[in-house]
Design an enzyme around this catalytic site. Structure first.
Site, PDB file in Angstrom:
ATOM      1  N   PHE A 106       0.873  -1.170   0.000  1.00  0.00           N
ATOM      2  CA  PHE A 106       0.000   0.000   0.000  1.00  0.00           C
ATOM      3  C   PHE A 106       0.919   1.231   0.000  1.00  0.00           C
ATOM      4  CE2 PHE A 106      -2.578   3.333   1.884  1.00  0.00           C
ATOM      5  CZ  PHE A 106      -3.765   3.179   1.200  1.00  0.00           C
ATOM      6  N   ASP A 173       2.065  -5.013   8.346  1.00  0.00           N
ATOM      7  CA  ASP A 173       0.900  -4.131   8.239  1.00  0.00           C
ATOM      8  C   ASP A 173      -0.325  -5.034   8.129  1.00  0.00           C
ATOM      9  OD1 ASP A 173      -1.236  -2.594   7.263  1.00  0.00           O
ATOM     10  OD2 ASP A 173       0.073  -1.218   6.187  1.00  0.00           O
ATOM     11  N   TYR A 198     -10.546   0.935  11.013  1.00  0.00           N
ATOM     12  CA  TYR A 198     -11.772   1.392  10.349  1.00  0.00           C
ATOM     13  C   TYR A 198     -12.250   0.444   9.257  1.00  0.00           C
ATOM     14  CZ  TYR A 198      -7.993   3.602   7.583  1.00  0.00           C
ATOM     15  OH  TYR A 198      -6.842   3.839   6.882  1.00  0.00           O
TER      16      TYR A 198
HETATM   17  C1  LIG Z   1      -2.313  -1.758   3.885  1.00  0.00           C
HETATM   18  C2  LIG Z   1      -2.673  -0.353   4.301  1.00  0.00           C
HETATM   19  N1  LIG Z   1      -1.813   0.355   5.059  1.00  0.00           N
HETATM   20  C3  LIG Z   1      -2.124   1.612   5.458  1.00  0.00           C
HETATM   21  C4  LIG Z   1      -3.328   2.199   5.093  1.00  0.00           C
HETATM   22  C5  LIG Z   1      -3.703   3.589   5.451  1.00  0.00           C
HETATM   23  O1  LIG Z   1      -3.085   4.112   6.545  1.00  0.00           O
HETATM   24  P1  LIG Z   1      -3.663   5.376   7.304  1.00  0.00           P
HETATM   25  O2  LIG Z   1      -4.543   4.828   8.405  1.00  0.00           O
HETATM   26  O3  LIG Z   1      -2.464   6.057   7.837  1.00  0.00           O
HETATM   27  O4  LIG Z   1      -4.432   6.214   6.367  1.00  0.00           O
HETATM   28  C6  LIG Z   1      -4.234   1.486   4.332  1.00  0.00           C
HETATM   29  C7  LIG Z   1      -5.531   2.100   3.966  1.00  0.00           C
HETATM   30  O5  LIG Z   1      -6.319   1.666   3.214  1.00  0.00           O
HETATM   31  C8  LIG Z   1      -3.900   0.184   3.920  1.00  0.00           C
HETATM   32  O6  LIG Z   1      -4.729  -0.523   3.155  1.00  0.00           O
END
Ligand SMILES: Cc1ncc(COP(=O)(O)O)c(C=O)c1O
Length: 368
Positions: A106, A173, A198
């Site tokens: 991501f 992640d 979320y």
């Molecule tokens: C794999 C991944 N990492 C990070 C994020 C987003 O991070 P943040 O909460 O800082 O917007 C997303 C959002 O869709 C995601 O899919």
């Protein structure tokens, strides 16, 4: 599994829980209580009546769902910020020269890795998960457990083992796996993990993220953002930073209590839920959708069929944006990712087999 606990509008088939989870019914009333009683009536006293410890308490609730024992997960900030904290802590004092990132990550993870590289002088190397080539130059490995675009899932045990064999810590992640897959962070001796709340955890738009730092790493975990909430004695107002001995050292500044308590309320729907059952239910829903879409259309499904995989089905479709607009107009809410991917998430707590069939039928009516 627990659809009756969710407020899904009549006529809507909601297949976007991998982006923004649905609203559990009781959250609105709980927030009314938080606002009018805790904030309105108790005022500042609420900080000592549960607000101050909320990040750790809610962290423990998420910990149960991701295989982390108590005292190792804290909620706060965004995933991006937590990736930064974890990476900076992981490379602190290293004599190695590179950060390895999976090449389909991501974007935010890649961008943050780049910043960490610039701040520390480490180079960032993007690699395919099937050939990471982790070696004695690798200071840290950053991996997405489930690919946001395709739903492909990495083998956490295998890749954590590979990193450790080369003497490198790994940061996972979990944005697309928390709340759908039985994760075993403690058992697999994962070094650090981060994720958002979320999506499948239904914490609400912009709900705070979480970070996992296992007990044995906490004493040496140096939070690069040394805010007063991570101090051993925040209210002593000392001039110098002395971190909390436990997971609270991963905190930074004052938590966004309203959002955090909405997440807390939303997590009630997970009480007594067995992640193995959620996992099986998710696999069944994605398998059913795959079967219906294959039977009714000639679209190419890019989510791997093999298990393990995440709880989404991604489909290649030339006119993805317009097709998704039409699906949404007809009550099937998924999303699309440029240039040509339709994405459908299957949150086992509130998506049913009936939804899956009907969504595939409507998709077929549109594309055929
Ligand atoms: C794999 C991944 N990492 C990070 C994020 C987003 O991070 P943040 O909460 O800082 O917007 C997303 C959002 O869709 C995601 O899919």
């Amino acid at each position: 599994m627990r659809r009756e606990l969710f407020d899904i509008p009549e006529g809507v088939i909601y297949l976007d829980g991998n982006s923004l989870g649905a609203l559990p019914k009781h959250v609105a009333a709980r927030m009314q209580e938080v606002i009018s009683h805790q904030w309105g009536t108790r005022l500042i006293r609420s900080w000592s009546e549960g607000w101050w410890e909320a990040p750790q308490r809610i962290g423990d609730r998420i910990g149960r769902l991701i295989g982390a024992a108590e005292g190792q997960v804290v909620v706060g900030d965004s995933t991006s910020v937590n990736v930064f904290k974890a990476l900076m802590a992981a490379v602190k004092g290293t004599t190695r020269s590179e950060i390895v990132v999976d090449e389909s990550t991501f974007p935010t993870d890649g961008y943050i890795a780049q910043s960490v590289g610039e701040l520390t002088g480490l180079k960032v190397r993007a690699a395919q998960p099937s050939s990471l080539d982790i070696n004695e130059d690798t200071a840290v490995v950053l991996l997405n457990h489930v690919d946001y675009r395709t739903g492909a899932m990495l083998d956490m045990a295998e890749l954590t083992g590979q990193a450790h064999a080369a003497g490198a810590p790994v940061v996972w992640d979990l944005c697309h796996s928390a709340g759908v897959i039985p994760i075993r962070l403690d058992e697999l001796q994962v070094d650090y993990a981060v994720g958002c709340s979320y999506k499948f955890l239904n914490g609400g738009p912009g709900a705070p993220a979480f970070i996992y730092v296992p007990k044995h790493k906490q004493a040496t975990f140096e939070n690069p953002l040394s805010g007063w909430n991570g101090h051993r004695a925040p209210f002593a107002m000392e001039a110098s930073y002395d971190p909390d001995p436990g997971i609270a050292r991963a905190r930074v500044g004052t938590p966004d209590i309203l959002s955090m308590l909405a997440l807390d309320a939303a997590l009630d729907v997970w009480d007594d839920v067995d992640m193995q059952v959620v996992w099986k239910c998710g696999l069944s829903l994605t398998a059913q959708f795959r079967t219906h879409v294959t039977r009714l259309t000639s679209l190419e499904i890019i989510t791997p069929d093999e298990i393990p995989r995440g709880n989404q089905i991604s489909i290649r479709c030339a006119d993805a944006k317009n097709v998704m607009d039409e699906l949404i107009a007809r009550g099937v809410i998924g999303d699309h990712r440029p240039p040509d991917v339709l994405r459908f998430g299957f949150a086992p707590l509130y998506v049913t087999s009936g939804d899956v069939l009907r969504a595939a039928e409507i998709l077929a009516e549109i594309v055929n």
